[in-house]
Enzyme design. Structure first.
Site, mmCIF file in Angstrom:
data_model
loop_
_atom_site.group_PDB
_atom_site.id
_atom_site.type_symbol
_atom_site.label_atom_id
_atom_site.label_comp_id
_atom_site.label_asym_id
_atom_site.label_seq_id
_atom_site.Cartn_x
_atom_site.Cartn_y
_atom_site.Cartn_z
ATOM 1 N N ARG A 24 -8.092 7.465 4.762
ATOM 2 C CA ARG A 24 -8.168 7.639 6.213
ATOM 3 C C ARG A 24 -8.187 9.114 6.476
ATOM 4 N NH1 ARG A 24 -2.893 4.960 8.415
ATOM 5 N NH2 ARG A 24 -2.317 5.732 6.377
ATOM 6 N N ASN A 37 4.085 0.875 2.229
ATOM 7 C CA ASN A 37 3.967 -0.240 3.174
ATOM 8 C C ASN A 37 4.128 -1.568 2.455
ATOM 9 O OD1 ASN A 37 2.830 1.217 5.717
ATOM 10 N ND2 ASN A 37 1.596 1.988 4.012
ATOM 11 N N SER A 67 -3.013 -2.555 6.089
ATOM 12 C CA SER A 67 -4.357 -2.927 6.529
ATOM 13 C C SER A 67 -5.449 -2.044 5.925
ATOM 14 C CB SER A 67 -4.427 -2.874 8.058
ATOM 15 O OG SER A 67 -4.162 -1.568 8.489
ATOM 16 N N ARG A 98 0.856 -1.197 0.000
ATOM 17 C CA ARG A 98 0.000 0.000 0.000
ATOM 18 C C ARG A 98 0.886 1.240 0.000
ATOM 19 N NH1 ARG A 98 -2.975 0.757 5.192
ATOM 20 N NH2 ARG A 98 -1.528 2.472 5.460
ATOM 21 N N GLU A 102 4.491 7.212 2.737
ATOM 22 C CA GLU A 102 5.346 6.032 2.883
ATOM 23 C C GLU A 102 4.816 4.926 1.998
ATOM 24 O OE1 GLU A 102 5.337 3.568 6.284
ATOM 25 O OE2 GLU A 102 3.202 3.793 6.666
ATOM 26 N N LYS A 129 11.790 3.054 6.169
ATOM 27 C CA LYS A 129 11.848 4.492 5.892
ATOM 28 C C LYS A 129 13.196 4.863 5.280
ATOM 29 C CE LYS A 129 7.940 5.203 8.403
ATOM 30 N NZ LYS A 129 7.319 3.879 8.413
ATOM 31 N N GLU A 166 7.141 0.799 11.970
ATOM 32 C CA GLU A 166 5.840 0.776 11.301
ATOM 33 C C GLU A 166 4.756 0.768 12.361
ATOM 34 O OE1 GLU A 166 5.557 0.814 8.017
ATOM 35 O OE2 GLU A 166 7.738 0.803 7.880
ATOM 36 N N GLY A 167 3.553 1.088 11.940
ATOM 37 C CA GLY A 167 2.416 0.882 12.828
ATOM 38 C C GLY A 167 1.909 2.135 13.514
ATOM 39 N N LYS A 175 11.550 10.518 11.489
ATOM 40 C CA LYS A 175 10.985 9.157 11.478
ATOM 41 C C LYS A 175 12.031 8.096 11.792
ATOM 42 C CE LYS A 175 7.433 10.014 8.017
ATOM 43 N NZ LYS A 175 6.708 9.407 6.882
HETATM 44 P P1 ADP Z 1 3.943 4.447 10.020
HETATM 45 O O1 ADP Z 1 4.803 3.418 9.379
HETATM 46 O O2 ADP Z 1 4.084 4.508 11.485
HETATM 47 O O3 ADP Z 1 2.531 4.361 9.543
HETATM 48 P P2 ADP Z 1 4.101 6.894 8.452
HETATM 49 O O4 ADP Z 1 5.297 7.348 7.731
HETATM 50 O O5 ADP Z 1 2.986 6.400 7.620
HETATM 51 O O6 ADP Z 1 4.572 5.817 9.524
HETATM 52 O O7 ADP Z 1 3.594 8.072 9.367
HETATM 53 C C1 ADP Z 1 2.460 7.934 10.181
HETATM 54 C C2 ADP Z 1 1.505 9.089 9.949
HETATM 55 O O8 ADP Z 1 2.170 10.330 10.208
HETATM 56 C C3 ADP Z 1 1.007 9.214 8.529
HETATM 57 O O9 ADP Z 1 -0.099 8.383 8.319
HETATM 58 C C4 ADP Z 1 0.676 10.697 8.436
HETATM 59 O O10 ADP Z 1 -0.590 10.963 9.028
HETATM 60 C C5 ADP Z 1 1.749 11.330 9.306
HETATM 61 N N1 ADP Z 1 2.899 11.728 8.490
HETATM 62 C C6 ADP Z 1 3.948 10.948 8.155
HETATM 63 N N2 ADP Z 1 4.811 11.611 7.345
HETATM 64 C C7 ADP Z 1 4.307 12.839 7.183
HETATM 65 C C8 ADP Z 1 4.745 13.994 6.459
HETATM 66 N N3 ADP Z 1 5.895 14.005 5.764
HETATM 67 N N4 ADP Z 1 3.972 15.097 6.504
HETATM 68 C C9 ADP Z 1 2.821 15.106 7.204
HETATM 69 N N5 ADP Z 1 2.350 14.055 7.903
HETATM 70 C C10 ADP Z 1 3.085 12.923 7.894
HETATM 71 MG MG MG Z 2 1.810 4.729 7.701
#
Ligand code: ADP
Ligand code: MG
Length: 481
Positions: free
Chosen positions: A455, A147, A152, A128, A145, A309, A371-372, A367
């Site tokens: 979402r 996945n 999910s 995803r 990101e 990441k 994950e999660g 970051k």
């Molecule tokens: P995870 O693997 O924990 O899901 P993500 O990279 O998807 O990590 O980050 C989790 C959440 O943080 C994302 O779903 C988004 O809502 C927010 N987020 C992550 N990166 C950014 C970004 N560059 N700008 C704004 N919001 C972000």
């Molecule tokens: Mg995420």
């Protein structure tokens, strides 16, 4: 800068009476169709409660939605190639490994199975790719990101267009349903599992779902089982924790993973992506055993490593995409979805990134290799963490990412045990596109886009994980701007 706003699908606010009325109907629809989760506070296997959802589908520009859909096979192939490029993965992860024990343990499994000789050359990816719209940039999508493990909400969100059609009709706007794309994520994801099962080619074999000790997001997982059982009554699915796999699964002389006397054709991980899911060495041993086996893994260990990441950041660095995507329009399209991503390694560019983020922390997200949800740092915390880690190797476990500023949307969030009617809120949406890929290093057998999820979270929340209780399930209402 003031945030721009996308027009909602119908004029808001709704009057309180109509709103309360439709929320009650929507909640019942949700409960009766499995738009639900287990209650963390009062867990019982006998009950589910509604999963948080938005009352109305959130607006999303059609051009950007189509762009993301069209790009998914390209991204699937990119990640497939990255995961099979040993040299690139080794080099990219090297510094993070030294300071991040979890990534190092996954990495060591990868090294070990490579040294022993790969038993199963095929991998199954149920991927995803996640996006936010970047509002200062004409709401163009930027990748949050990618996945590669336990992505999910493909199952539950497949039912949401039907739920929103019902809600819109209750509000007298049935004519708008034409702007809601169908979502066949559940069927598409399951077709990937079935295809991999058939490629394994052993009639007595089973499919194994690797699950958490307690599955709160049970609907989203069980729907896959029900779908597969409906399409293919001959396929049995087992659900086991890593601990149970440790106790119950063994490798036979053909390196088949055997449970209850039956070989496992496909292992689908819905757990195993965060440290807490490996509380002891037993879970790591189980993971290694699965990885050594002939089962087709979703994901195989190299797919999981490619989803870190650190790899995302490395792919955005100058010259990296060139290694994987041929020159031309496709490469430009991929590059266009990347936002600023910076390594924090101990070198000149890492130093510059640290300086830049300390000077203007609000512009960035920090970051770790996790994950999660719930692991990233924002705003003042970015500055504080970088000041603390500046001279420590620990910083190489993180990447720095430009913060994406999405446009606002007005809407109502329906949550379990919350007051009715809900109040009108400022929200932002994150789009996820699902992809299926099956292949080996030499050959890709299947590669397709299979569906989407949206979402939506409160505009002032940093993160919007639905299972974490922050985000709400949604489905796009396509806008022709
Ligand atoms: P995870 O693997 O924990 O899901 P993500 O990279 O998807 O990590 O980050 C989790 C959440 O943080 C994302 O779903 C988004 O809502 C927010 N987020 C992550 N990166 C950014 C970004 N560059 N700008 C704004 N919001 C972000
Ligand atoms: Mg995420």
């Amino acid at each position: 800068m003031s945030q721009s706003r996308l027009a909602s699908c119908i004029p808001l606010p709704l009057d309180n009476k109509a709103l309360s009325n439709v929320v009650e109907k929507a909640k019942d629809w949700a409960l009766m169709h499995g738009v639900g989760m287990r209650d963390k506070a009062h867990f019982s296997k006998d009950t589910i409660q509604i999963a948080p959802f938005v009352l109305l589908p959130s607006p999303f520009p059609r051009t950007e939605f189509t762009k993301a859909v069209d790009l998914q096979p390209v991204l699937n192939e990119l990640m497939h190639k990255v995961s099979h490029d040993d040299e690139f993965l080794e080099k990219t992860l090297q510094n993070a490994l030294e300071v991040d024990d979890f990534t190092a343990k996954l990495y060591n499994i990868w090294i070990k199975v490579r040294e022993e000789g790969i038993t199963q050359s095929l991998s199954l990816g149920l991927f995803r790719s996640d996006y936010l719209m970047q509002q200062p940039d004409s709401n163009r999508i930027k990748q949050v990101e990618f996945n590669t493990v336990a992505a999910s909400f493909g199952a539950i969100t497949s039912y949401l267009p039907t739920m929103f059609r019902y809600i819109l009709r209750q509000l007298g706007h049935g004519e708008l349903i034409k702007n809601m794309p169908e979502n066949r994520a559940l069927s598409g994801l399951c077709s990937g599992i079935i295809e991999a099962y058939d490629m394994f080619g052993v009639p007595s074999a089973v499919v194994l779902f690797v699950v958490e000790e307690v599955s709160y997001n049970i609907c989203d997982q069980r729907f896959h089982e029900f779908e597969i059982s409906e399409k293919r009554p001959d396929i049995m699915i087992y659900r086991k924790t890593l601990n149970e796999i440790h106790e119950e699964a063994e490798l036979n002389d053909k390196k088949q993973l055997v449970i209850e006397g039956r070989p496992v054709a496909v292992v689908y991980y819905r757990s195993g992506y965060e440290p807490a899911q490996y509380p002891s060495q037993k879970e790591w041993d189980a993971r290694l055993r699965v990885e050594r086996s002939s089962a087709i893994k979703c994901p195989s260990i190299h797919y999981q490593l490619a989803g870190t990441k650190k790899v995302q950041q490395a792919l955005a660095a100058p010259g990296a995409l060139e290694r994987f995507v041929a020159e031309g329009e496709l490469r430009a399209r991929v590059r266009d979805i990347f936002t600023g991503l910076y390594s924090l390694d101990f070198d000149d560019s890492g130093e510059r990134a640290v300086e830049m983020a300390i000077a203007d922390a609000e512009r960035f997200v920090l970051k770790p290799q996790r994950e999660g949800g719930g692991n990233n740092l924002y705003g003042a915390d970015v500055k504080e963490a970088l000041l603390r880690m500046r001279h420590s190797r620990e910083r190489a476990a993180y990447i720095l990412m430009e913060r994406i500023l999405p446009p606002l949307i007005s809407g109502y969030v329906v949550r379990p045990n919350a007051a009715v009617p809900p109040s009108l809120c400022d929200l932002v949406s994150e789009l996820g596109i699902f992809g299926v890929i099956i292949g080996s290093k030499e050959k890709i057998y299947s590669n397709r886009q299979v569906g989407h999820m949206l979402r939506t979270k409160l505009a002032d929340a940093n993160e919007g994980g639905v299972a974490a209780g922050l985000g709400a399930l949604d489905s796009p209402y396509l806008l022709d701007l």
